[in-house]
Design a protein around this motif. Structure first.
Motif, mmCIF file in Angstrom:
data_model
loop_
_atom_site.group_PDB
_atom_site.id
_atom_site.type_symbol
_atom_site.label_atom_id
_atom_site.label_comp_id
_atom_site.label_asym_id
_atom_site.label_seq_id
_atom_site.Cartn_x
_atom_site.Cartn_y
_atom_site.Cartn_z
ATOM 1 N N UNK A 141 0.803 -1.229 0.000
ATOM 2 C CA UNK A 141 0.000 0.000 0.000
ATOM 3 C C UNK A 141 0.832 1.274 0.000
ATOM 4 N N UNK A 142 1.924 1.246 0.755
ATOM 5 C CA UNK A 142 2.700 2.480 0.873
ATOM 6 C C UNK A 142 3.207 2.937 -0.493
ATOM 7 N N UNK A 143 3.786 2.000 -1.252
ATOM 8 C CA UNK A 143 4.280 2.339 -2.590
ATOM 9 C C UNK A 143 3.098 2.691 -3.517
ATOM 10 N N UNK A 144 2.011 1.968 -3.377
ATOM 11 C CA UNK A 144 0.850 2.174 -4.258
ATOM 12 C C UNK A 144 0.218 3.548 -4.047
ATOM 13 N N UNK A 145 0.216 4.013 -2.803
ATOM 14 C CA UNK A 145 -0.445 5.292 -2.508
ATOM 15 C C UNK A 145 0.323 6.497 -3.042
ATOM 16 N N UNK A 146 1.548 6.269 -3.520
ATOM 17 C CA UNK A 146 2.284 7.350 -4.193
ATOM 18 C C UNK A 146 1.907 7.416 -5.674
ATOM 19 N N UNK A 159 -4.952 7.248 -6.286
ATOM 20 C CA UNK A 159 -5.831 7.655 -5.186
ATOM 21 C C UNK A 159 -6.629 6.442 -4.709
ATOM 22 N N UNK A 160 -6.486 6.100 -3.422
ATOM 23 C CA UNK A 160 -7.198 4.973 -2.823
ATOM 24 C C UNK A 160 -8.382 5.469 -1.999
ATOM 25 N N UNK A 161 -9.618 5.249 -2.493
ATOM 26 C CA UNK A 161 -10.762 5.538 -1.624
ATOM 27 C C UNK A 161 -10.721 4.593 -0.408
ATOM 28 N N UNK A 162 -11.513 4.929 0.626
ATOM 29 C CA UNK A 162 -11.485 4.175 1.886
ATOM 30 C C UNK A 162 -11.696 2.670 1.657
ATOM 31 N N UNK A 163 -12.658 2.324 0.796
ATOM 32 C CA UNK A 163 -12.943 0.893 0.601
ATOM 33 C C UNK A 163 -11.761 0.195 -0.085
ATOM 34 N N UNK A 184 -5.823 -3.919 2.514
ATOM 35 C CA UNK A 184 -5.389 -4.449 3.810
ATOM 36 C C UNK A 184 -5.846 -5.898 3.985
ATOM 37 N N UNK A 185 -6.996 -6.224 3.403
ATOM 38 C CA UNK A 185 -7.511 -7.590 3.539
ATOM 39 C C UNK A 185 -6.814 -8.575 2.586
ATOM 40 N N UNK A 186 -6.504 -8.138 1.362
ATOM 41 C CA UNK A 186 -6.066 -9.116 0.340
ATOM 42 C C UNK A 186 -4.649 -8.950 -0.175
ATOM 43 N N UNK A 187 -3.961 -7.884 0.159
ATOM 44 C CA UNK A 187 -2.576 -7.714 -0.287
ATOM 45 C C UNK A 187 -1.622 -8.172 0.782
ATOM 46 N N UNK A 188 -0.460 -8.745 0.422
ATOM 47 C CA UNK A 188 -0.136 -9.136 -0.940
ATOM 48 C C UNK A 188 -0.985 -10.317 -1.387
ATOM 49 N N UNK A 189 -1.413 -10.289 -2.658
ATOM 50 C CA UNK A 189 -2.251 -11.365 -3.151
ATOM 51 C C UNK A 189 -2.810 -11.085 -4.527
ATOM 52 N N UNK A 190 -3.682 -12.006 -5.004
ATOM 53 C CA UNK A 190 -4.135 -11.946 -6.407
ATOM 54 C C UNK A 190 -5.302 -10.992 -6.656
ATOM 55 N N UNK A 191 -5.169 -9.749 -6.183
ATOM 56 C CA UNK A 191 -6.214 -8.744 -6.407
ATOM 57 C C UNK A 191 -5.580 -7.484 -6.992
#
Ligand code: TXA
Ligand code: MG
Length: 319
Positions: free
Chosen positions: A76-81, A84-88, A94-101
């Motif tokens: 997430x940290x790298x992705x948020x740079x 834009x990540x909405x709350x959901x 947080x639920x599925x990373x790292x993983x196939x999503x």
């Protein structure tokens, strides 16, 4: 005379030792292609910030069009740079990373990923893979890695290093062997807005898994977002596009190639990789000057030229 080991072209299958992972990160830094194991399928990776390296992905796969690619990240940290990540979306990551999503989200203005990766779209696809070799390579490299499945266009996705070697051979600088892929099916792709989650590509993380986290049903994509290939109106220029032009119109601008020069030139030396990497940015730059016409020099219709012409023909038809 035999070439020394150091000067011999590196290609083929490598075991994922710390030394080889460092070598692979170095290859990426130099603009090379590295096939990497993920938990879903093997990916054909390049530095996502290097347009010419990304152009090599399309060249190696023989894709006749520029589909947007997934940018792989450490988390997430790298992705948020980048997006834009909405709350959901944060809750889902947080639920599925790292993983196939994989998330499709709006690109941030400061996003350094090259426009060829996102095919000029305002959105970007992001995934943090769970495979330990992919993670180690992402950490060693420190930047996002663009990677579609590591197979020639139109063939089955590879789930072993041997599949990659058979399909792409010497077009890949290094293949990291992480054993057979556990999932064997490409990641689920979702587009997340402030209100809704749309399932663009089904995968092993299901709509039910997702709505369990968000507390809302997952929606089927609207016709418009279903296929990014149909999203052309988003990056079609406002100007009328004229193909195979030898010169600009009086009230227009010209995008050159090779000896046909223009206001901008996709590649003065006639290099298709350079042209592919400049395509989206230069179309945007010319269109921002609000000309009536954008005339485009002839592009040879072979190799990467096929994908460039595919995009230009679509731009011409929608303008
Ligand atoms: O499991 C996987 O996802 C594998 C491994 C290597 O990570 N990668 C993969 O990449 O399957 P690729 O390029 O074959 O598929 C990317 C998918 C395509 O369906 C593409 O249309 C979609 O993601 N996609 C990428 N960017 C998009 C965007 N901005 N908007 C909508 N769809 C996008
Ligand atoms: Mg694929």
């Amino acid at each position: 005379m035999l070439a020394s080991a150091a000067s011999r072209k590196m290609s083929g299958i490598y075991k994922p030792s710390a030394e080889n992972i460092a070598k692979a990160a170095h290859k990426l830094e130099q603009g090379g292609l590295v096939a990497l194991p993920t938990e879903t399928v093997y990916g054909l990776g390049a530095d996502a910030t290097n347009g010419q390296a990304v152009a090599r992905i399309f060249e190696a796969k023989g894709r006749p069009s520029f589909n947007p690619l997934i940018s792989h990240v450490t988390g997430l940290e790298q992705a948020e740079a980048l997006a834009f990540f909405p709350k959901s979306a944060i809750e889902l990551a947080e639920a599925f990373w790292p993983g196939p999503l994989t998330f499709v989200l709006p690109r941030l203005a400061r996003c350094k990923v090259h426009p060829l990766v996102t095919a000029g779209l305002p959105t970007i696809a992001l995934r943090a893979p769970g495979h330990s070799v992919a993670r180690q390579l992402l950490i060693a490299f420190g930047k996002p890695i663009a990677a579609p499945s590591a197979n020639p266009s139109g063939e089955l996705s590879p789930t072993t290093a041997a599949h990659v070697l058979k399909g792409l051979g010497e077009d890949v600088d290094m293949i990291l062997d992480g054993g057979p892929c556990a999932v064997g099916l490409e990641s689920s792709v979702i587009e997340v807005t402030a209100e809704d989650v749309f399932l663009l590509r089904p995968g092993s993380i299901t709509a039910e898994d997702i709505s369990e986290i968000t507390g809302q049903p997952v929606k089927a994509p609207t016709a418009e977002i279903k296929s990014p290939g149909q999203l052309l109106s988003h990056y079609a220029p406002n100007a009328r596009v004229i193909l195979e032009a030898e010169e600009a119109r009086p009230d227009g601008l010209m995008l050159g190639f090779g000896d046909y020069d223009g206001d901008l030139n996709l590649s003065p030396s006639g290099d298709l990789r350079e042209a592919a990497s400049n395509l989206f940015a230069m179309l945007h730059q010319l269109d921002q000057r609000r000309p009536k016409f954008i005339s485009i020099a002839p592009i040879p219709n072979h190799g990467l030229g096929l994908a460039i012409n595919d995009r230009l023909v679509r731009a011409a038809h929608s303008s």
